[in-house]
Design a protein around this motif. Structure first.
Motif, PDB file in Angstrom:
ATOM      1  N   MET A   1       0.854  -1.171   0.000  1.00 30.15           N
ATOM      2  CA  MET A   1       0.000   0.000   0.000  1.00 30.15           C
ATOM      3  C   MET A   1       0.901   1.235   0.000  1.00 30.15           C
ATOM      4  O   MET A   1       1.810   1.333   0.818  1.00 30.15           O
ATOM      5  CB  MET A   1      -0.898  -0.050   1.239  1.00 30.15           C
ATOM      6  N   ASP A   2       0.638   2.163  -0.913  1.00 30.52           N
ATOM      7  CA  ASP A   2       1.476   3.362  -0.960  1.00 30.52           C
ATOM      8  C   ASP A   2       1.039   4.380   0.099  1.00 30.52           C
ATOM      9  O   ASP A   2      -0.016   4.252   0.720  1.00 30.52           O
ATOM     10  CB  ASP A   2       1.498   3.968  -2.363  1.00 30.52           C
ATOM     11  N   ASN A   3       1.877   5.377   0.310  1.00 30.54           N
ATOM     12  CA  ASN A   3       1.632   6.366   1.369  1.00 30.54           C
ATOM     13  C   ASN A   3       0.366   7.180   1.135  1.00 30.54           C
ATOM     14  O   ASN A   3      -0.332   7.534   2.091  1.00 30.54           O
ATOM     15  CB  ASN A   3       2.837   7.293   1.523  1.00 30.54           C
ATOM     16  N   ALA A   4       0.054   7.490  -0.120  1.00 34.55           N
ATOM     17  CA  ALA A   4      -1.152   8.274  -0.414  1.00 34.55           C
ATOM     18  C   ALA A   4      -2.407   7.488  -0.039  1.00 34.55           C
ATOM     19  O   ALA A   4      -3.335   8.036   0.561  1.00 34.55           O
ATOM     20  CB  ALA A   4      -1.182   8.677  -1.882  1.00 34.55           C
ATOM     21  N   LEU A   5      -2.441   6.202  -0.390  1.00 32.64           N
ATOM     22  CA  LEU A   5      -3.591   5.365  -0.031  1.00 32.64           C
ATOM     23  C   LEU A   5      -3.693   5.248   1.484  1.00 32.64           C
ATOM     24  O   LEU A   5      -4.767   5.405   2.054  1.00 32.64           O
ATOM     25  CB  LEU A   5      -3.474   3.984  -0.667  1.00 32.64           C
ATOM     26  N   ARG A   6      -2.578   5.007   2.146  1.00 32.79           N
ATOM     27  CA  ARG A   6      -2.567   4.894   3.611  1.00 32.79           C
ATOM     28  C   ARG A   6      -3.118   6.169   4.257  1.00 32.79           C
ATOM     29  O   ARG A   6      -3.980   6.117   5.131  1.00 32.79           O
ATOM     30  CB  ARG A   6      -1.150   4.622   4.112  1.00 32.79           C
ATOM     31  N   ALA A   7      -2.642   7.330   3.818  1.00 38.91           N
ATOM     32  CA  ALA A   7      -3.097   8.606   4.385  1.00 38.91           C
ATOM     33  C   ALA A   7      -4.587   8.804   4.141  1.00 38.91           C
ATOM     34  O   ALA A   7      -5.319   9.256   5.030  1.00 38.91           O
ATOM     35  CB  ALA A   7      -2.296   9.760   3.797  1.00 38.91           C
ATOM     36  N   GLY A   8      -5.052   8.477   2.954  1.00 33.86           N
ATOM     37  CA  GLY A   8      -6.469   8.628   2.639  1.00 33.86           C
ATOM     38  C   GLY A   8      -7.339   7.711   3.481  1.00 33.86           C
ATOM     39  O   GLY A   8      -8.391   8.121   3.988  1.00 33.86           O
ATOM     40  N   LEU A   9      -6.918   6.467   3.654  1.00 36.97           N
ATOM     41  CA  LEU A   9      -7.685   5.515   4.453  1.00 36.97           C
ATOM     42  C   LEU A   9      -7.803   5.956   5.908  1.00 36.97           C
ATOM     43  O   LEU A   9      -8.851   5.794   6.525  1.00 36.97           O
ATOM     44  CB  LEU A   9      -7.048   4.123   4.388  1.00 36.97           C
ATOM     45  N   LEU A  10      -6.732   6.521   6.435  1.00 33.02           N
ATOM     46  CA  LEU A  10      -6.747   6.944   7.839  1.00 33.02           C
ATOM     47  C   LEU A  10      -7.737   8.071   8.111  1.00 33.02           C
ATOM     48  O   LEU A  10      -8.150   8.277   9.248  1.00 33.02           O
ATOM     49  CB  LEU A  10      -5.345   7.344   8.285  1.00 33.02           C
ATOM     50  N   LYS A  11      -8.160   8.775   7.079  1.00 34.76           N
ATOM     51  CA  LYS A  11      -9.133   9.870   7.239  1.00 34.76           C
ATOM     52  C   LYS A  11     -10.580   9.377   7.253  1.00 34.76           C
ATOM     53  O   LYS A  11     -11.488  10.146   7.554  1.00 34.76           O
ATOM     54  CB  LYS A  11      -8.963  10.884   6.106  1.00 34.76           C
ATOM     55  N   LEU A  12     -10.797   8.115   6.922  1.00 40.03           N
ATOM     56  CA  LEU A  12     -12.154   7.584   6.791  1.00 40.03           C
ATOM     57  C   LEU A  12     -12.679   7.005   8.094  1.00 40.03           C
ATOM     58  O   LEU A  12     -11.901   6.565   8.947  1.00 40.03           O
ATOM     59  CB  LEU A  12     -12.162   6.487   5.721  1.00 40.03           C
ATOM     60  N   GLU A  78     -10.743 -10.084   5.230  1.00 42.50           N
ATOM     61  CA  GLU A  78     -10.705  -9.854   6.674  1.00 42.50           C
ATOM     62  C   GLU A  78      -9.507  -8.972   6.987  1.00 42.50           C
ATOM     63  O   GLU A  78      -8.404  -9.210   6.487  1.00 42.50           O
ATOM     64  CB  GLU A  78     -10.576 -11.170   7.428  1.00 42.50           C
ATOM     65  N   THR A  79      -9.728  -7.954   7.794  1.00 44.24           N
ATOM     66  CA  THR A  79      -8.660  -7.022   8.142  1.00 44.24           C
ATOM     67  C   THR A  79      -8.369  -7.032   9.644  1.00 44.24           C
ATOM     68  O   THR A  79      -9.157  -7.554  10.439  1.00 44.24           O
ATOM     69  CB  THR A  79      -9.026  -5.567   7.752  1.00 44.24           C
ATOM     70  N   ALA A  80      -7.264  -6.400   9.994  1.00 45.99           N
ATOM     71  CA  ALA A  80      -6.958  -6.139  11.397  1.00 45.99           C
ATOM     72  C   ALA A  80      -7.993  -5.141  11.932  1.00 45.99           C
ATOM     73  O   ALA A  80      -8.682  -4.482  11.144  1.00 45.99           O
ATOM     74  CB  ALA A  80      -5.546  -5.564  11.509  1.00 45.99           C
ATOM     75  N   PRO A  81      -8.115  -4.996  13.244  1.00 43.49           N
ATOM     76  CA  PRO A  81      -9.116  -4.091  13.808  1.00 43.49           C
ATOM     77  C   PRO A  81      -9.037  -2.640  13.321  1.00 43.49           C
ATOM     78  O   PRO A  81     -10.060  -1.960  13.263  1.00 43.49           O
ATOM     79  CB  PRO A  81      -8.870  -4.187  15.312  1.00 43.49           C
ATOM     80  N   GLU A  85      -4.531  -3.424   7.636  1.00 40.19           N
ATOM     81  CA  GLU A  85      -3.809  -4.620   7.196  1.00 40.19           C
ATOM     82  C   GLU A  85      -4.812  -5.720   6.861  1.00 40.19           C
ATOM     83  O   GLU A  85      -5.707  -6.011   7.653  1.00 40.19           O
ATOM     84  CB  GLU A  85      -2.873  -5.110   8.306  1.00 40.19           C
ATOM     85  N   VAL A  86      -4.659  -6.319   5.692  1.00 36.02           N
ATOM     86  CA  VAL A  86      -5.514  -7.437   5.303  1.00 36.02           C
ATOM     87  C   VAL A  86      -4.906  -8.713   5.882  1.00 36.02           C
ATOM     88  O   VAL A  86      -3.741  -9.030   5.635  1.00 36.02           O
ATOM     89  CB  VAL A  86      -5.645  -7.524   3.769  1.00 36.02           C
ATOM     90  N   LEU A  87      -5.706  -9.442   6.675  1.00 42.83           N
ATOM     91  CA  LEU A  87      -5.246 -10.659   7.329  1.00 42.83           C
ATOM     92  C   LEU A  87      -5.578 -11.914   6.526  1.00 42.83           C
ATOM     93  O   LEU A  87      -4.833 -12.889   6.554  1.00 42.83           O
ATOM     94  CB  LEU A  87      -5.866 -10.775   8.724  1.00 42.83           C
ATOM     95  N   ASP A  88      -6.705 -11.892   5.829  1.00 42.86           N
ATOM     96  CA  ASP A  88      -7.126 -13.044   5.032  1.00 42.86           C
ATOM     97  C   ASP A  88      -7.905 -12.531   3.832  1.00 42.86           C
ATOM     98  O   ASP A  88      -8.728 -11.606   3.968  1.00 42.86           O
ATOM     99  CB  ASP A  88      -7.993 -13.991   5.871  1.00 42.86           C
ATOM    100  N   PHE A  89      -7.636 -13.117   2.686  1.00 46.19           N
ATOM    101  CA  PHE A  89      -8.315 -12.668   1.467  1.00 46.19           C
ATOM    102  C   PHE A  89      -8.450 -13.839   0.505  1.00 46.19           C
ATOM    103  O   PHE A  89      -7.476 -14.539   0.233  1.00 46.19           O
ATOM    104  CB  PHE A  89      -7.524 -11.538   0.801  1.00 46.19           C
ATOM    105  N   LYS A  90      -9.660 -14.037   0.009  1.00 46.25           N
ATOM    106  CA  LYS A  90      -9.935 -15.074  -0.990  1.00 46.25           C
ATOM    107  C   LYS A  90     -10.854 -14.466  -2.041  1.00 46.25           C
ATOM    108  O   LYS A  90     -11.709 -13.638  -1.718  1.00 46.25           O
ATOM    109  CB  LYS A  90     -10.619 -16.267  -0.345  1.00 46.25           C
ATOM    110  N   TYR A  91     -10.683 -14.902  -3.282  1.00 43.98           N
ATOM    111  CA  TYR A  91     -11.562 -14.422  -4.346  1.00 43.98           C
ATOM    112  C   TYR A  91     -11.701 -15.458  -5.444  1.00 43.98           C
ATOM    113  O   TYR A  91     -10.874 -16.375  -5.560  1.00 43.98           O
ATOM    114  CB  TYR A  91     -11.049 -13.106  -4.925  1.00 43.98           C
ATOM    115  N   LYS A  92     -12.758 -15.304  -6.220  1.00 47.28           N
ATOM    116  CA  LYS A  92     -12.987 -16.159  -7.379  1.00 47.28           C
ATOM    117  C   LYS A  92     -13.583 -15.304  -8.488  1.00 47.28           C
ATOM    118  O   LYS A  92     -14.598 -14.629  -8.286  1.00 47.28           O
ATOM    119  CB  LYS A  92     -13.933 -17.304  -7.029  1.00 47.28           C
TER     120      LYS A  92
END
Length: 109
Positions: A1-12, A78-81, A85-92
């Motif tokens: 995850m880049d710094n811009a995405l991280r900063a944006g997510l923290l504002k939500l 599934e993410t951390a609280p 951080e993504v802890l588990d991810f599955k897709y099809k």
């Protein structure tokens, strides 16, 4: 995850952060795992309402766009609280969605 995405997510707010973090994971994983795709959009609710818990999303009726075409998708994230951080991810990946159905499912060019 880049710094811009991280900063944006923290504002939500926490729920929106969970949704956005999982959407970003969908795009990254599909593009990394399958060279035939370049995923640039995801709609988690295209065919069914996602099921959410405090730290996870299960989306059995999602769609993603790659190279101007839409495809069906199922995913579980599934993410951390803190939802950073993504802890588990599955897709099809499913079938390509015909263009004449895009409007019905709120998909766009």
């Amino acid at each position: 995850m880049d710094n811009a995405l991280r900063a944006g997510l923290l504002k939500l707010d926490p729920q929106t952060r969970l949704e956005q973090r999982c959407d970003a994971e969908v795009l990254d994983r599909i593009t990394q795992d399958n060279r035939q795709y370049r995923a640039d959009r995801v709609v988690a609710y295209a065919f069914a309402t996602p099921q959410m818990t405090t730290d996870s999303i299960r989306s059995p009726g999602a769609a993603f766009r790659s190279k101007g075409e839409w495809y069906r998708l199922k995913f579980k994230c599934e993410t951390a609280p803190d939802h950073m951080e993504v802890l588990d991810f599955k897709y099809k990946i499913g079938a390509e969605i015909p263009k004449d159905e895009w409007t019905r499912y709120n998909l766009y060019d």
